[in-house]
Each structure stands twice: as C-alpha cells, then as structure tokens.
Design a protein around this motif. Structure first.
Motif, PDB file in Angstrom:
ATOM      1  N   GLY A   1       2.426   2.989  -5.159  1.00  0.00           N
ATOM      2  CA  GLY A   1       1.036   3.218  -5.556  1.00  0.00           C
ATOM      3  C   GLY A   1       0.928   3.546  -7.014  1.00  0.00           C
ATOM      4  N   PRO A   2      -0.222   3.345  -7.584  1.00  0.00           N
ATOM      5  CA  PRO A   2      -1.453   2.893  -6.949  1.00  0.00           C
ATOM      6  C   PRO A   2      -1.624   1.367  -6.978  1.00  0.00           C
ATOM      7  CG  PRO A   2      -1.941   3.590  -9.171  1.00  0.00           C
ATOM      8  CD  PRO A   2      -0.445   3.777  -8.972  1.00  0.00           C
TER       9      PRO A   2
ATOM     10  N   SER B   1      -5.494   6.995  -5.278  1.00  0.00           N
ATOM     11  CA  SER B   1      -6.409   8.073  -5.665  1.00  0.00           C
ATOM     12  C   SER B   1      -6.944   8.832  -4.461  1.00  0.00           C
ATOM     13  CB  SER B   1      -7.590   7.498  -6.447  1.00  0.00           C
ATOM     14  OG  SER B   1      -7.137   6.876  -7.629  1.00  0.00           O
ATOM     15  N   HIS B   2      -7.061   8.145  -3.311  1.00  0.00           N
ATOM     16  CA  HIS B   2      -7.716   8.755  -2.157  1.00  0.00           C
ATOM     17  C   HIS B   2      -6.903   8.711  -0.869  1.00  0.00           C
ATOM     18  CE1 HIS B   2     -11.313   8.907  -4.620  1.00  0.00           C
ATOM     19  NE2 HIS B   2     -11.076   7.646  -4.932  1.00  0.00           N
ATOM     20  N   LEU B   3      -5.700   8.119  -0.925  1.00  0.00           N
ATOM     21  CA  LEU B   3      -4.914   7.943   0.290  1.00  0.00           C
ATOM     22  C   LEU B   3      -3.433   7.947  -0.052  1.00  0.00           C
ATOM     23  CD1 LEU B   3      -5.448   7.309   3.360  1.00  0.00           C
ATOM     24  CD2 LEU B   3      -5.102   4.904   2.757  1.00  0.00           C
TER      25      LEU B   3
ATOM     26  N   PRO C   1      -4.375  12.301  -1.031  1.00  0.00           N
ATOM     27  CA  PRO C   1      -2.920  12.492  -1.021  1.00  0.00           C
ATOM     28  C   PRO C   1      -2.536  13.968  -0.936  1.00  0.00           C
ATOM     29  CG  PRO C   1      -3.505  10.851  -2.642  1.00  0.00           C
ATOM     30  CD  PRO C   1      -4.800  11.454  -2.150  1.00  0.00           C
ATOM     31  N   ASP C   2      -1.416  14.230  -0.263  1.00  0.00           N
ATOM     32  CA  ASP C   2      -0.941  15.598  -0.075  1.00  0.00           C
ATOM     33  C   ASP C   2       0.342  15.903  -0.843  1.00  0.00           C
ATOM     34  OD1 ASP C   2      -1.249  18.164   1.350  1.00  0.00           O
ATOM     35  OD2 ASP C   2       0.633  17.587   2.294  1.00  0.00           O
ATOM     36  N   HIS C   3       1.155  14.895  -1.135  1.00  0.00           N
ATOM     37  CA  HIS C   3       2.435  15.094  -1.810  1.00  0.00           C
ATOM     38  C   HIS C   3       2.423  14.432  -3.182  1.00  0.00           C
ATOM     39  CE1 HIS C   3       4.034  16.520   1.992  1.00  0.00           C
ATOM     40  NE2 HIS C   3       3.496  15.465   2.564  1.00  0.00           N
TER      41      HIS C   3
END
Length: 141
Positions: A8-9, A34-36, A118-120
C-alpha cells in the motif's frame, strides 16, 4: 513463502487465501491505505491474537484454516460474547469492543483481518506474538 511486504497505498491484487494459508508469521501487514489495512496472522495451537480493543477501528477477520474461539465484550473483564469459528467463518468486531481469538485446534490458526482505518504501522512484520508485544509502536494507539 508469500511476499510479506506492504504494497500500500499502491493498487494491489492478491490471492488472499493462498497468502493467508502460507504465512507462518504471527502478523504481517500486506497492504496499508489511507482508510483500510490488510494483515495476515498465524496463531499456534493454544495461542491467541491477544485481548485488545480498537477505539475507532471496526475490524473484519476471516479464518482460512484451523479453528478457534472468539470472545468479545464491552470491557476487558466482561467478554459476554463467545462463538466457535473454523475455516471460512468471518468475525466482525465493532469499534470499541474488547476481543480475542484463541486457537482451539491442533494446527496453526490462519486468518486475515481488515481494519478501517489502519491499525498498524505500514510494513509491520512480527514473526511471533512476543515480537508484537515488544514492538513499542504497537502500544501507541
């Protein structure tokens, strides 16, 4: 062994089942936008993903191999939802919900997860759960 770099991205396609089943790392982030974010995980027998909560992140998990027990609830000490899962099952975790998945089978539990947002950190790779626990960036959120 699958390519475990974060693509990504940029636009990206993947044999997600193949990458998930072939992954032997506790966690590998394969795509961060940006969002996933897409992450694959391998949990040894008796192990778990680790009890956690994401305040602003919904989460989708799909089991590709193995079996496990999902626990969720409104508080760390109040896991009121329990469900057994196996290959081809999906788990949806609402933001703000404490959750854990424990491998109840005899082989590795292989799953992938999608976070929004995103979390990481992009490119996160943890060979073991111990590596994840020792990563100072994993405790920033």
């Amino acid at each position: 062994m699958p390519d475990l770099t974060d693509h990504g991205p940029n636009p990206y396609v993947i044999d997600i089942e193949g990458a998930t089943v072939e992954n032997t790392n506790f966690r590998a982030t394969l795509w961060t936008g940006s969002h996933l974010q897409l992450t694959v995980m391998s949990i040894p027998p008796g192990g778990d993903i680790g009890l956690e909560v994401h305040g602003d992140t919904d989460q989708f998990l799909r089991v590709e191999r193995g079996s496990g027990r999902v626990q969720m609830g409104p508080a760390q000490s109040e896991l009121t939802f329990t469900e057994d899962v196996e290959a081809d099952w999906a788990v949806f975790v609402p933001a703000g919900t404490w959750h854990n998945i424990t491998n109840t089978g005899t082989g590795d539990l292989r799953l992938y997860t999608l976070y929004g947002p995103p979390d990481h950190r992009p490119g996160t790779l943890h060979a073991t759960q111990h590596d994840a626990q020792d990563d100072p960036h994993e405790h920033d959120h």
